[in-house]
Scaffold this motif. Structure first.
Motif, PDB file in Angstrom:
ATOM      1  N   PHE A 134       0.838  -1.199   0.000  1.00 32.71           N
ATOM      2  CA  PHE A 134       0.000   0.000   0.000  1.00 32.71           C
ATOM      3  C   PHE A 134       0.873   1.248   0.000  1.00 32.71           C
ATOM      4  O   PHE A 134       1.978   1.259   0.518  1.00 32.71           O
ATOM      5  CB  PHE A 134      -0.930   0.007   1.214  1.00 32.71           C
ATOM      6  N   GLY A 135       0.359   2.309  -0.574  1.00 30.55           N
ATOM      7  CA  GLY A 135       1.104   3.559  -0.673  1.00 30.55           C
ATOM      8  C   GLY A 135       1.741   3.704  -2.039  1.00 30.55           C
ATOM      9  O   GLY A 135       1.869   2.751  -2.806  1.00 30.55           O
ATOM     10  N   ALA A 136       2.173   4.946  -2.349  1.00 33.06           N
ATOM     11  CA  ALA A 136       2.765   5.233  -3.661  1.00 33.06           C
ATOM     12  C   ALA A 136       4.163   4.641  -3.733  1.00 33.06           C
ATOM     13  O   ALA A 136       5.041   4.972  -2.939  1.00 33.06           O
ATOM     14  CB  ALA A 136       2.819   6.741  -3.896  1.00 33.06           C
ATOM     15  N   GLN A 137       4.389   3.737  -4.660  1.00 31.23           N
ATOM     16  CA  GLN A 137       5.682   3.098  -4.865  1.00 31.23           C
ATOM     17  C   GLN A 137       5.968   3.010  -6.359  1.00 31.23           C
ATOM     18  O   GLN A 137       5.072   2.719  -7.144  1.00 31.23           O
ATOM     19  CB  GLN A 137       5.698   1.690  -4.257  1.00 31.23           C
ATOM     20  N   GLU A 138       7.234   3.240  -6.715  1.00 30.55           N
ATOM     21  CA  GLU A 138       7.627   3.126  -8.116  1.00 30.55           C
ATOM     22  C   GLU A 138       8.121   1.729  -8.450  1.00 30.55           C
ATOM     23  O   GLU A 138       8.027   1.304  -9.600  1.00 30.55           O
ATOM     24  CB  GLU A 138       8.717   4.144  -8.439  1.00 30.55           C
ATOM     25  N   GLU A 139       8.655   1.015  -7.431  1.00 33.84           N
ATOM     26  CA  GLU A 139       9.140  -0.342  -7.642  1.00 33.84           C
ATOM     27  C   GLU A 139       8.669  -1.229  -6.491  1.00 33.84           C
ATOM     28  O   GLU A 139       8.577  -0.784  -5.333  1.00 33.84           O
ATOM     29  CB  GLU A 139      10.667  -0.383  -7.720  1.00 33.84           C
ATOM     30  N   ILE A 140       8.345  -2.507  -6.803  1.00 30.00           N
ATOM     31  CA  ILE A 140       7.860  -3.464  -5.813  1.00 30.00           C
ATOM     32  C   ILE A 140       8.605  -4.768  -6.023  1.00 30.00           C
ATOM     33  O   ILE A 140       8.811  -5.208  -7.164  1.00 30.00           O
ATOM     34  CB  ILE A 140       6.332  -3.679  -5.946  1.00 30.00           C
ATOM     35  N   SER A 141       9.017  -5.405  -4.929  1.00 42.99           N
ATOM     36  CA  SER A 141       9.703  -6.691  -4.984  1.00 42.99           C
ATOM     37  C   SER A 141       8.733  -7.789  -4.576  1.00 42.99           C
ATOM     38  O   SER A 141       8.137  -7.742  -3.489  1.00 42.99           O
ATOM     39  CB  SER A 141      10.920  -6.695  -4.055  1.00 42.99           C
ATOM     40  N   LEU A 142       8.556  -8.788  -5.436  1.00 45.38           N
ATOM     41  CA  LEU A 142       7.677  -9.929  -5.178  1.00 45.38           C
ATOM     42  C   LEU A 142       8.398 -11.195  -5.588  1.00 45.38           C
ATOM     43  O   LEU A 142       8.846 -11.314  -6.741  1.00 45.38           O
ATOM     44  CB  LEU A 142       6.354  -9.806  -5.957  1.00 45.38           C
ATOM     45  N   GLY A 143       8.520 -12.137  -4.647  1.00 45.29           N
ATOM     46  CA  GLY A 143       9.104 -13.426  -4.982  1.00 45.29           C
ATOM     47  C   GLY A 143      10.494 -13.316  -5.572  1.00 45.29           C
ATOM     48  O   GLY A 143      10.837 -14.070  -6.479  1.00 45.29           O
ATOM     49  N   GLY A 144      11.305 -12.362  -5.097  1.00 46.25           N
ATOM     50  CA  GLY A 144      12.655 -12.209  -5.621  1.00 46.25           C
ATOM     51  C   GLY A 144      12.726 -11.462  -6.931  1.00 46.25           C
ATOM     52  O   GLY A 144      13.807 -11.299  -7.494  1.00 46.25           O
ATOM     53  N   GLN A 145      11.606 -10.979  -7.470  1.00 52.25           N
ATOM     54  CA  GLN A 145      11.572 -10.213  -8.716  1.00 52.25           C
ATOM     55  C   GLN A 145      11.204  -8.767  -8.411  1.00 52.25           C
ATOM     56  O   GLN A 145      10.449  -8.481  -7.470  1.00 52.25           O
ATOM     57  CB  GLN A 145      10.553 -10.806  -9.703  1.00 52.25           C
ATOM     58  N   THR A 146      11.747  -7.865  -9.222  1.00 55.74           N
ATOM     59  CA  THR A 146      11.450  -6.444  -9.078  1.00 55.74           C
ATOM     60  C   THR A 146      10.511  -6.009 -10.197  1.00 55.74           C
ATOM     61  O   THR A 146      10.754  -6.288 -11.374  1.00 55.74           O
ATOM     62  CB  THR A 146      12.736  -5.601  -9.130  1.00 55.74           C
ATOM     63  N   PHE A 147       9.426  -5.325  -9.796  1.00 53.88           N
ATOM     64  CA  PHE A 147       8.411  -4.884 -10.754  1.00 53.88           C
ATOM     65  C   PHE A 147       8.293  -3.361 -10.683  1.00 53.88           C
ATOM     66  O   PHE A 147       8.353  -2.771  -9.608  1.00 53.88           O
ATOM     67  CB  PHE A 147       7.039  -5.504 -10.445  1.00 53.88           C
ATOM     68  N   LEU A 148       8.146  -2.729 -11.865  1.00 55.28           N
ATOM     69  CA  LEU A 148       7.736  -1.328 -11.927  1.00 55.28           C
ATOM     70  C   LEU A 148       6.237  -1.262 -11.688  1.00 55.28           C
ATOM     71  O   LEU A 148       5.488  -2.108 -12.184  1.00 55.28           O
ATOM     72  CB  LEU A 148       8.077  -0.722 -13.291  1.00 55.28           C
ATOM     73  N   ALA A 149       5.776  -0.280 -10.895  1.00 49.29           N
ATOM     74  CA  ALA A 149       4.376  -0.284 -10.447  1.00 49.29           C
ATOM     75  C   ALA A 149       3.724   1.066 -10.676  1.00 49.29           C
ATOM     76  O   ALA A 149       4.366   2.111 -10.666  1.00 49.29           O
ATOM     77  CB  ALA A 149       4.302  -0.652  -8.968  1.00 49.29           C
ATOM     78  N   GLY A 150       2.410   1.001 -10.883  1.00 50.23           N
ATOM     79  CA  GLY A 150       1.545   2.173 -10.923  1.00 50.23           C
ATOM     80  C   GLY A 150       0.285   1.841 -10.155  1.00 50.23           C
ATOM     81  O   GLY A 150      -0.269   0.747 -10.304  1.00 50.23           O
TER      82      GLY A 150
END
Length: 652
Positions: free
Chosen positions: A233-249
Motif C-alpha cells: 500500500f502507498g505510492a511506490q515506483e518499484e515493488i519486490s515480489l518473490g525475488g523479482q522487481t516490478f515497476l508499479a503504478g
C-alpha cells in the motif's frame, strides 16, 4: 641530405604524433561523454514513461469498475421503486416479480442475478429460471440498514455457492412510502470482476486496505503471503515480489467517492528487467557503434598524418639544399619547433642572402605598375559614375510607378479589412455563447431522460426525441458550432493578414518582425500554394528590425510570387531568417527549374522578364532591388541550384 648536414636543428617534437594523439583523445572523450549522457537520460525517461503508463492503466481499470458499480446502484434504486414490487405483500403469487426480474436481467445483460426478499428476510422471487430453495433466507452480508442504495464488498454468496459483490435497496410500498416491504439485491459474481481485470500486457493486483487481503492476483505474478500485502500500500515506483522487481503504478478508489463503501487499491505491474531490456540492447549497440567508428577514424588519422608530414619532410630537405646553394624562393614566419618550424628557418635563410640585391629592381617595378594602376582607376571611376547615373534614373522612374500602385492597393486593402473586421468579430464572439446554449439544452434533455418518469411519460419523451433525431442533433450540434468558429477564425486571420500587409499606418521607419511580414504575405498567397506547394519555415532571427514595413512586405510579395510561379505542379518553398553579423538575412528557396546561367546577370534589370508577353512587366525584382538599397542592404542570387535570393537589412 639530413638536417644536421645542412646546418639545420633536428626535429624535437613530431607534428604527426601530436596530430594523432590529439584527434584520438578528442574522439574518445566525446564519444564516452555523449554515450553515457544519452544512455542515462534514455533509461530514466523510459522508466518514468513506463511507470506513468502503469499508473494510467490502473486508474482506467479501477474507474471502469467504479462506473459499472455506480450504474448497478442506480439500477437497483430504480427497480426497487417499480409498482410490481408491491406484490411482495402477497408473496408474488402470480409470479409478476419473478418475470420482471428475469426480464431486467436479460435486458441489462447482468452477469449475476436479482433477488427480492420480504421484510422478514425470506426470498420471494429472483431472476433465476430454476426454482429457488424454499424459504431461502437473505445472506447476513446483505442485511444492511440504509435508506439509500448500498454496496456490499466481496463476500461469499450462499445462494450461488460463489463469491462476489452485491448492490441493494430497501423496497417501500408505492401506496405508502413509509411502509417497508422488503429488500431488492443485485448479486454481482466475482468471476465477472476477474474477467474485467484480465490484461495480457499488464499484470494487475487488486488489494483491500480494510482487510489487508489480495482480492485479485494475476496468474503470472508470484504467490503473495500475509506479510507482503501490507507493504504494497502507498505510492511506490518499484515493488519486490518473490525475488523479482516490478515497476508499479497504483490507483486508489477511497478518495473518489464514486461508490460509497468501495475501498480498493489496484496495482498495475510489469517486470523491471524485461521492461528495460531495450535500454541494455541500445547500450550494446552504442558500444559496437563506437568500436565500428573508431577503427576507420584511426585509419583515417594515420593516413592524414602521413600525408601531411611526408611532403613537409621532403620540402625541408629541398629547402636545405637550396640554402646550401644560395638559391631564393620566399620568406616565411617562424612560430614553432616542429617540422614546419624547421622548414621556415631553412626558407628564411635562403631569402636573406638575396634580399638586398632584389630591392632596387622590385622598387622600379612597383613604380611602373602604380602609374598604370592610377590611370586605369581614373578611367574606370569615370565610366562607373556615368553608368550609375543612368541606372539610378531608370530605377527611380520604375519605383515611383510601383510605389503609387502599392499605395493605392494598401488603401483598398485597409478599407476592406476594416469593413470585414466588425461583422466577423460579432460572429466570432457570439459562437461560444451559442455553443454554451446548445450544450445547456442537450444537458437538460439528458437530465430529463434520467428522471424517474412514468412509462407513459418516458414513451412520450422518447417519441419526441426520435421525431427530432435527438442523438444526431446532439452529435452534430457541436460540429456545426465548431465549424462556424473555424470559419470565423479563418476570416479573422485573413483580415489580420490584409491589415499587416497594407501597413498604411507605418510609413516611417519602425521596428517590426520580418517573420510576421513573411507570414502575412503567405496568407495573401495561400490560394496559390494550398494543396500544391509546401511551405518550410526556418525562423532563427525572431527579433525586431528597423525598416519601412510596407516596402519590405512588397519585397516579400515579389520574391514569393516569383517562387510560386517558378514551380510547376507540386513543390517546396523554404524560408530562412537569421542574424549574420550586423545584418538581418532572409533567404527564399524554391524547388522550381531555376534561372539559366546567361540570364543571372539580367534579373535585376528593369523590364527584363522570361515570362510570356502579357504575363509579367519585368519590374518586380528591379523594384525589390531598389527597396533593399534604400534600406542600405543588399540582395543577391546564389548558385543556380540553390535559387536563394538573400536580403540582408541593417539590424538596429
Amino acid at each position: 641530405m639530413t638536417n644536421e648536414a645542412a646546418g639545420l636543428p633536428p626535429v624535437r617534437h613530431s607534428l604527426g604524433r601530436r596530430f594523432l594523439l590529439v584527434l584520438a583523445g578528442i574522439f574518445l572523450l566525446t564519444f564516452l561523454s555523449v554515450a553515457g549522457t544519452v544512455f542515462g537520460s534514455i533509461r530514466n525517461h523510459l522508466a518514468s514513461a513506463i511507470q506513468a503508463n502503469l499508473g494510467q492503466t490502473a486508474n482506467d481499470r479501477l474507474e471502469k469498475l467504479q462506473a459499472e458499480f455506480a450504474r448497478q446502484l442506480i439500477d437497483v434504486q430504480a427497480w426497487a421503486s417499480l409498482e410490481v414490487m408491491n406484490d411482495i405483500i402477497t408473496g408474488d403469487i402470480d409470479g409478476r416479480i419473478r418475470r420482471t426480474l428475469a426480464e431486467l436481467k436479460k435486458q441489462y445483460g447482468l452477469p449475476g442475478h436479482i433477488y427480492a426478499f420480504d421484510d422478514k428476510g425470506k426470498l420471494v422471487a429472483s431472476s433465476r429460471q430454476e426454482e429457488e430453495p424454499e424459504a431461502a433466507d437473505m445472506p447476513p452480508a446483505w442485511q444492511v440498514d440504509s435508506p439509500e442504495a448500498f454496496f456490499v464488498d466481496k463476500h461469499d454468496n450462499p445462494l450461488t455457492k460463489g463469491s462476489g459483490v452485491a448492490f441493494g435497496r430497501v423496497i417501500h410500498a408505492s401506496f405508502n412510502p413509509a411502509l417497508r416491504l422488503g429488500t431488492l439485491v443485485i448479486a454481482y459474481p466475482w468471476s465477472a470482476i476477474e474477467q474485467e481485470l484480465e490484461n495480457r500486457s499488464t499484470l494487475l493486483l487488486l488489494l483491500s486496505p480494510q482487510t489487508s487481503q489480495a482480492l485479485f492476483v494475476a496468474r503470472e505474478l508470484p504467490p503473495l503471503d500475509g506479510a507482503t500485502i501490507p507493504t504494497l500500500f502507498g505510492a511506490q515506483e518499484e515493488i519486490s515480489l518473490g525475488g523479482q522487481t516490478f515497476l508499479a503504478g497504483a490507483a486508489d478508489s477511497a478518495g473518489k467517492r464514486a461508490v460509497a463503501g468501495l475501498n480498493w487499491t489496484l496495482l498495475a505491474l510489469t517486470e523491471k528487467q524485461q521492461a528495460l531490456e531495450p535500454i541494455r540492447e541500445a547500450a550494446v549497440q552504442m558500444l559496437l557503434l563506437g568500436l565500428a567508428i573508431a577503427v576507420p577514424i584511426t585509419l583515417l588519422i594515420l593516413w592524414l598524418t602521413r600525408r601531411l608530414v611526408r611532403p613537409i619532410t621532403s620540402l625541408t630537405s629541398a629547402v636545405a639544399h637550396i640554402t646550401a646553394s644560395s638559391d631564393l624562393s620566399q620568406r616565411v614566419k617562424v612560430d614553432s619547433d616542429d617540422e614546419l618550424g624547421v622548414l621556415s628557418e631553412a626558407f628564411n635563410a635562403m631569402t636573406a642572402k638575396l634580399q638586398a640585391s632584389l630591392q632596387a629592381l622590385a622598387q622600379l617595378n612597383r613604380t611602373l605598375e602604380q602609374k598604370v594602376a592610377d590611370r586605369t582607376e581614373k578611367l574606370q571611376a569615370t565610366n562607373d559614375e556615368l553608368q550609375s547615373t543612368i541606372e539610378q534614373l531608370k530605377s527611380a522612374q520604375t519605383q515611383l510607378v510601383q510605389q503609387e500602385k502599392m499605395a493605392s492597393l494598401g488603401q483598398l486593402v485597409a478599407g476592406v479589412a476594416h469593413e470585414l473586421n466588425n461583422p466577423i468579430g460579432s460572429i466570432y464572439a457570439n459562437l461560444p455563447i451559442l455553443d454554451e446554449y446548445v450544450r445547456d439544452l442537450i444537458a437538460l434533455v439528458e437530465h430529463i431522460q434520467q428522471l424517474p418518469l412514468s412509462e407513459e411519460h418516458k414513451r412520450a419523451l422518447q417519441d419526441k426525441l426520435d421525431e427530432i433525431d435527438f442523438d444526431f442533433v446532439r452529435k452534430d450540434a457541436g460540429n456545426l458550432v465548431a465549424s462556424g468558429k473555424n470559419a470565423a477564425n479563418r476570416v479573422k486571420e485573413i483580415v489580420g493578414s490584409l491589415r499587416n500587409f497594407s501597413r498604411l499606418d507605418e510609413a516611417e521607419l519602425k521596428d517590426v518582425l520580418l517573420e510576421d511580414g513573411l507570414d502575412s504575405t503567405l496568407a495573401l498567397l495561400h490560394h496559390q500554394t494550398k494543396n500544391r506547394i509546401e511551405i518550410v519555415r526556418h525562423y532563427s532571427l525572431n527579433r525586431p528590425v528597423s525598416c519601412y514595413a510596407g516596402q519590405i512586405n512588397q519585397v516579400f510579395m515579389n520574391l514569393l510570387g516569383n517562387a510560386i510561379q517558378a514551380i510547376e505542379g507540386a513543390g517546396t518553398i523554404t524560408l530562412d531568417t537569421a542574424l549574420e553579423g550586423e545584418n538581418a538575412v532572409v533567404k527564399v528557396r524554391d524547388s522550381g527549374s531555376g534561372i539559366s546561367q546567361e540570364n543571372l546577370n539580367k534579373i535585376f534589370d528593369p523590364f527584363f522578364t522570361t515570362k510570356k508577353i502579357g504575363e509579367g512587366t519585368g519590374l518586380g525584382l528591379s523594384i525589390t532591388y531598389g527597396i533593399i538599397e534604400k534600406h542600405h542592404g543588399a540582395i543577391a542570387w546564389t548558385a543556380p541550384s540553390a535559387k536563394a535570393p538573400v536580403s540582408p537589412l541593417p539590424y538596429p
